[in-house]
Scaffold this active site. Structure first.
Site, short mmCIF file in Angstrom:
data_model
loop_
_atom_site.label_atom_id
_atom_site.label_comp_id
_atom_site.label_asym_id
_atom_site.label_seq_id
_atom_site.Cartn_x
_atom_site.Cartn_y
_atom_site.Cartn_z
N GLU A 74 34.63 46.35 50.54
CA GLU A 74 34.55 44.95 50.13
C GLU A 74 34.24 44.89 48.64
OE1 GLU A 74 31.88 45.36 52.72
OE2 GLU A 74 33.15 44.81 54.42
N TYR B 202 40.66 49.71 42.21
CA TYR B 202 41.08 50.03 43.57
C TYR B 202 42.60 49.89 43.73
CZ TYR B 202 36.08 49.71 44.48
OH TYR B 202 34.72 49.89 44.44
C1 COA Z 1 34.38 49.03 38.23
C2 COA Z 1 33.77 50.25 37.53
C3 COA Z 1 33.18 51.18 38.60
C4 COA Z 1 34.89 50.99 36.77
O1 COA Z 1 34.34 52.21 36.24
P1 COA Z 1 35.00 52.96 34.97
O2 COA Z 1 34.49 54.37 34.98
O3 COA Z 1 34.78 52.16 33.75
O4 COA Z 1 36.55 52.94 35.36
P2 COA Z 1 37.67 53.94 34.79
O5 COA Z 1 37.46 54.17 33.34
O6 COA Z 1 37.73 55.16 35.66
O7 COA Z 1 38.97 53.05 34.98
C5 COA Z 1 39.85 53.26 36.08
C6 COA Z 1 40.71 52.03 36.26
O8 COA Z 1 39.90 50.92 36.64
C7 COA Z 1 40.43 49.72 36.07
N1 COA Z 1 39.42 49.17 35.17
C8 COA Z 1 38.21 49.71 34.87
N2 COA Z 1 37.52 48.87 34.06
C9 COA Z 1 38.31 47.80 33.83
C10 COA Z 1 38.16 46.60 33.09
N3 COA Z 1 37.03 46.35 32.40
N4 COA Z 1 39.17 45.71 33.10
C11 COA Z 1 40.30 45.93 33.80
N5 COA Z 1 40.53 47.06 34.53
C12 COA Z 1 39.53 47.98 34.55
C13 COA Z 1 41.70 50.11 35.35
O9 COA Z 1 42.75 50.04 36.28
C14 COA Z 1 41.41 51.57 35.02
O10 COA Z 1 42.58 52.32 34.84
P3 COA Z 1 43.23 52.48 33.36
O11 COA Z 1 42.16 53.06 32.50
O12 COA Z 1 44.38 53.42 33.61
O13 COA Z 1 43.61 51.10 32.94
C15 COA Z 1 32.68 49.83 36.50
O14 COA Z 1 33.21 48.78 35.70
C16 COA Z 1 31.37 49.39 37.11
O15 COA Z 1 30.48 50.22 37.38
N6 COA Z 1 31.22 48.07 37.34
C17 COA Z 1 29.95 47.53 37.89
C18 COA Z 1 29.74 47.95 39.33
C19 COA Z 1 30.86 47.43 40.22
O16 COA Z 1 31.27 46.29 40.11
N7 COA Z 1 31.30 48.31 41.15
C20 COA Z 1 32.32 47.97 42.12
C21 COA Z 1 31.68 47.38 43.32
S1 COA Z 1 32.86 47.11 44.64
#
Ligand code: COA
Length: 148
Positions: free
Chosen positions: A105, A117
Protein backbone atom coordinates in the site's frame (compact mmCIF):
# COMPACT_ATOMS: atom_id res chain seq x y z
CA UNK A 1 28.50 6.42 -2.95
CA UNK A 2 29.55 2.96 -1.73
CA UNK A 3 27.07 0.76 0.05
CA UNK A 4 25.97 -2.84 0.23
CA UNK A 5 22.57 -4.40 0.78
CA UNK A 6 22.68 -6.57 3.90
CA UNK A 7 20.12 -8.24 6.18
CA UNK A 8 18.92 -5.98 9.01
CA UNK A 9 20.63 -6.73 12.32
CA UNK A 10 20.34 -5.31 15.83
CA UNK A 11 22.97 -2.62 15.19
CA UNK A 12 20.80 -1.01 12.49
CA UNK A 13 17.64 -0.65 14.56
CA UNK A 14 18.14 2.76 16.24
CA UNK A 15 18.94 4.38 12.88
CA UNK A 16 16.00 2.68 11.15
CA UNK A 17 13.62 3.79 13.91
CA UNK A 18 14.93 7.38 13.51
CA UNK A 19 14.35 7.15 9.74
CA UNK A 20 10.83 5.84 10.37
CA UNK A 21 10.10 8.85 12.61
CA UNK A 22 11.45 11.19 9.97
CA UNK A 23 9.45 9.65 7.11
CA UNK A 24 6.13 8.43 8.50
CA UNK A 25 3.32 9.74 10.72
CA UNK A 26 2.87 6.26 12.25
CA UNK A 27 6.52 5.16 12.58
CA UNK A 28 7.61 1.65 13.57
CA UNK A 29 9.23 1.65 17.00
CA UNK A 30 12.57 0.04 17.86
CA UNK A 31 10.61 -2.71 19.66
CA UNK A 32 8.45 -3.44 16.59
CA UNK A 33 11.52 -3.53 14.34
CA UNK A 34 13.39 -5.78 16.79
CA UNK A 35 10.54 -8.31 16.72
CA UNK A 36 11.14 -8.76 13.00
CA UNK A 37 14.65 -10.09 13.75
CA UNK A 38 12.94 -13.19 15.18
CA UNK A 39 10.12 -13.44 12.64
CA UNK A 40 10.68 -16.29 10.18
CA UNK A 41 8.30 -14.73 7.65
CA UNK A 42 10.17 -11.38 7.62
CA UNK A 43 13.00 -10.24 5.38
CA UNK A 44 14.28 -6.78 6.28
CA UNK A 45 17.17 -5.35 4.25
CA UNK A 46 19.47 -2.40 4.88
CA UNK A 47 21.54 -0.39 2.42
CA UNK A 48 24.61 0.06 4.57
CA UNK A 49 27.39 2.58 3.91
CA UNK A 50 31.05 1.74 4.43
CA UNK A 51 31.04 2.97 8.04
CA UNK A 52 27.84 1.08 8.88
CA UNK A 53 25.56 4.07 8.19
CA UNK A 54 21.97 3.15 7.37
CA UNK A 55 21.24 4.81 4.02
CA UNK A 56 17.87 3.15 3.63
CA UNK A 57 15.94 0.02 4.40
CA UNK A 58 13.05 -2.12 3.21
CA UNK A 59 10.90 -4.78 4.84
CA UNK A 60 9.07 -7.76 3.35
CA UNK A 61 6.81 -10.43 4.80
CA UNK A 62 6.31 -13.69 2.94
CA UNK A 63 3.28 -15.93 3.47
CA UNK A 64 3.39 -19.03 1.27
CA UNK A 65 4.00 -17.59 -2.23
CA UNK A 66 2.70 -14.09 -1.38
CA UNK A 67 5.00 -11.17 -0.60
CA UNK A 68 3.88 -8.08 1.32
CA UNK A 69 6.21 -5.09 1.31
CA UNK A 70 5.78 -3.11 4.53
CA UNK A 71 8.34 -0.40 4.48
CA UNK A 72 10.76 1.25 2.10
CA UNK A 73 12.56 4.39 3.23
CA UNK A 74 15.78 6.15 2.30
CA UNK A 75 17.52 8.83 4.37
CA UNK A 76 16.79 12.19 2.67
CA UNK A 77 20.56 12.84 2.40
CA UNK A 78 20.98 9.79 0.17
CA UNK A 79 17.87 9.93 -2.01
CA UNK A 80 17.84 9.96 -5.84
CA UNK A 81 20.98 7.85 -5.98
CA UNK A 82 19.46 4.43 -6.64
CA UNK A 83 19.27 3.14 -3.05
CA UNK A 84 15.55 2.26 -3.16
CA UNK A 85 16.10 0.78 -6.63
CA UNK A 86 18.76 -1.53 -5.19
CA UNK A 87 16.53 -2.63 -2.29
CA UNK A 88 13.52 -3.31 -4.52
CA UNK A 89 15.70 -5.18 -7.02
CA UNK A 90 16.48 -7.73 -4.33
CA UNK A 91 12.79 -8.23 -3.49
CA UNK A 92 11.83 -8.47 -7.18
CA UNK A 93 14.57 -11.01 -7.97
CA UNK A 94 13.37 -13.05 -5.00
CA UNK A 95 9.79 -12.64 -6.21
CA UNK A 96 10.65 -13.82 -9.72
CA UNK A 97 12.15 -16.99 -8.21
CA UNK A 98 9.73 -17.78 -5.40
CA UNK A 99 6.53 -15.71 -5.36
CA UNK A 100 3.24 -15.42 -7.21
CA UNK A 101 3.08 -11.71 -6.40
CA UNK A 102 4.45 -8.82 -4.39
CA UNK A 103 1.99 -6.27 -3.08
CA UNK A 104 1.99 -3.07 -0.99
CA UNK A 105 0.00 0.00 0.00
CA UNK A 106 1.15 3.54 -0.71
CA UNK A 107 -0.34 6.98 -0.02
CA UNK A 108 -2.18 8.17 -3.12
CA UNK A 109 -0.16 11.44 -3.08
CA UNK A 110 3.25 9.77 -2.70
CA UNK A 111 4.45 10.45 -6.24
CA UNK A 112 8.12 9.46 -5.67
CA UNK A 113 7.20 6.09 -4.19
CA UNK A 114 4.54 5.37 -6.84
CA UNK A 115 7.09 6.16 -9.57
CA UNK A 116 9.59 3.86 -7.85
CA UNK A 117 7.14 0.95 -7.72
CA UNK A 118 5.90 1.47 -11.28
CA UNK A 119 9.52 1.40 -12.45
CA UNK A 120 9.76 -2.05 -10.83
CA UNK A 121 6.68 -3.40 -12.61
CA UNK A 122 4.00 -2.72 -9.99
CA UNK A 123 0.60 -1.51 -11.11
CA UNK A 124 -2.54 -0.31 -9.34
CA UNK A 125 -5.04 -3.04 -8.49
CA UNK A 126 -7.18 -1.18 -5.97
CA UNK A 127 -7.68 1.69 -3.58
CA UNK A 128 -8.41 1.59 0.16
CA UNK A 129 -10.52 4.61 1.11
CA UNK A 130 -9.15 6.72 4.02
CA UNK A 131 -6.64 3.99 4.86
CA UNK A 132 -4.11 6.41 6.36
CA UNK A 133 -4.39 8.93 9.23
CA UNK A 134 -2.28 12.02 9.89
CA UNK A 135 -3.29 13.18 7.31
CA UNK A 136 -6.25 11.08 6.26
CA UNK A 137 -5.69 9.75 2.79
CA UNK A 138 -6.53 6.84 0.49
CA UNK A 139 -4.03 4.04 -0.08
CA UNK A 140 -3.32 2.73 -3.53
CA UNK A 141 -2.85 -1.02 -3.64
CA UNK A 142 -0.02 -1.88 -6.01
CA UNK A 143 0.98 -5.36 -7.14
CA UNK A 144 3.57 -7.07 -9.29
CA UNK A 145 2.69 -10.60 -10.38
CA UNK A 146 4.66 -13.47 -11.86
CA UNK A 147 3.18 -16.25 -13.95
CA UNK A 148 3.50 -19.62 -12.28
C1 COA B 1 10.37 6.76 -2.21
C2 COA B 1 11.84 6.65 -1.76
C3 COA B 1 12.00 5.35 -0.97
C4 COA B 1 12.74 6.61 -3.01
O1 COA B 1 14.09 6.36 -2.57
P1 COA B 1 15.36 6.79 -3.47
O2 COA B 1 16.53 6.00 -2.98
O3 COA B 1 15.49 8.25 -3.50
O4 COA B 1 14.92 6.26 -4.92
P2 COA B 1 15.92 5.90 -6.13
O5 COA B 1 17.00 6.92 -6.21
O6 COA B 1 16.35 4.48 -6.01
O7 COA B 1 14.94 6.10 -7.36
C5 COA B 1 14.34 4.98 -8.00
C6 COA B 1 13.16 5.46 -8.81
O8 COA B 1 12.15 5.97 -7.94
C7 COA B 1 11.47 7.06 -8.57
N1 COA B 1 11.71 8.26 -7.76
C8 COA B 1 12.46 8.35 -6.64
N2 COA B 1 12.36 9.59 -6.12
C9 COA B 1 11.56 10.30 -6.94
C10 COA B 1 11.07 11.64 -6.94
N3 COA B 1 11.42 12.51 -5.97
N4 COA B 1 10.23 12.02 -7.93
C11 COA B 1 9.86 11.16 -8.89
N5 COA B 1 10.29 9.87 -8.97
C12 COA B 1 11.12 9.45 -7.99
C13 COA B 1 12.06 7.18 -9.96
O9 COA B 1 11.31 6.34 -10.81
C14 COA B 1 13.45 6.59 -9.74
O10 COA B 1 14.00 6.09 -10.93
P3 COA B 1 14.94 7.03 -11.86
O11 COA B 1 16.04 7.52 -10.98
O12 COA B 1 15.40 6.09 -12.94
O13 COA B 1 14.05 8.15 -12.32
C15 COA B 1 12.25 7.88 -0.90
O14 COA B 1 11.84 9.06 -1.57
C16 COA B 1 11.70 7.88 0.51
O15 COA B 1 12.31 7.31 1.44
N6 COA B 1 10.54 8.53 0.70
C17 COA B 1 9.94 8.64 2.06
C18 COA B 1 9.43 7.30 2.55
C19 COA B 1 8.35 6.75 1.63
O16 COA B 1 7.47 7.46 1.21
N7 COA B 1 8.44 5.42 1.38
C20 COA B 1 7.46 4.71 0.58
C21 COA B 1 6.35 4.24 1.45
S1 COA B 1 5.21 3.20 0.55
Amino acid sequence: MNYQVVPMDRSHIPAIAALERECFSRPWSEAALSEELYNDTACFLVAEGEDGTVLGYAGLHVILDEGYIDNVAVDPRYRRQGVADALLDVFCRFGAEKLAFLTLEVRASNTPAIALYEKHGFYEVGRRKDYYDDPKEDALLLTREWDR
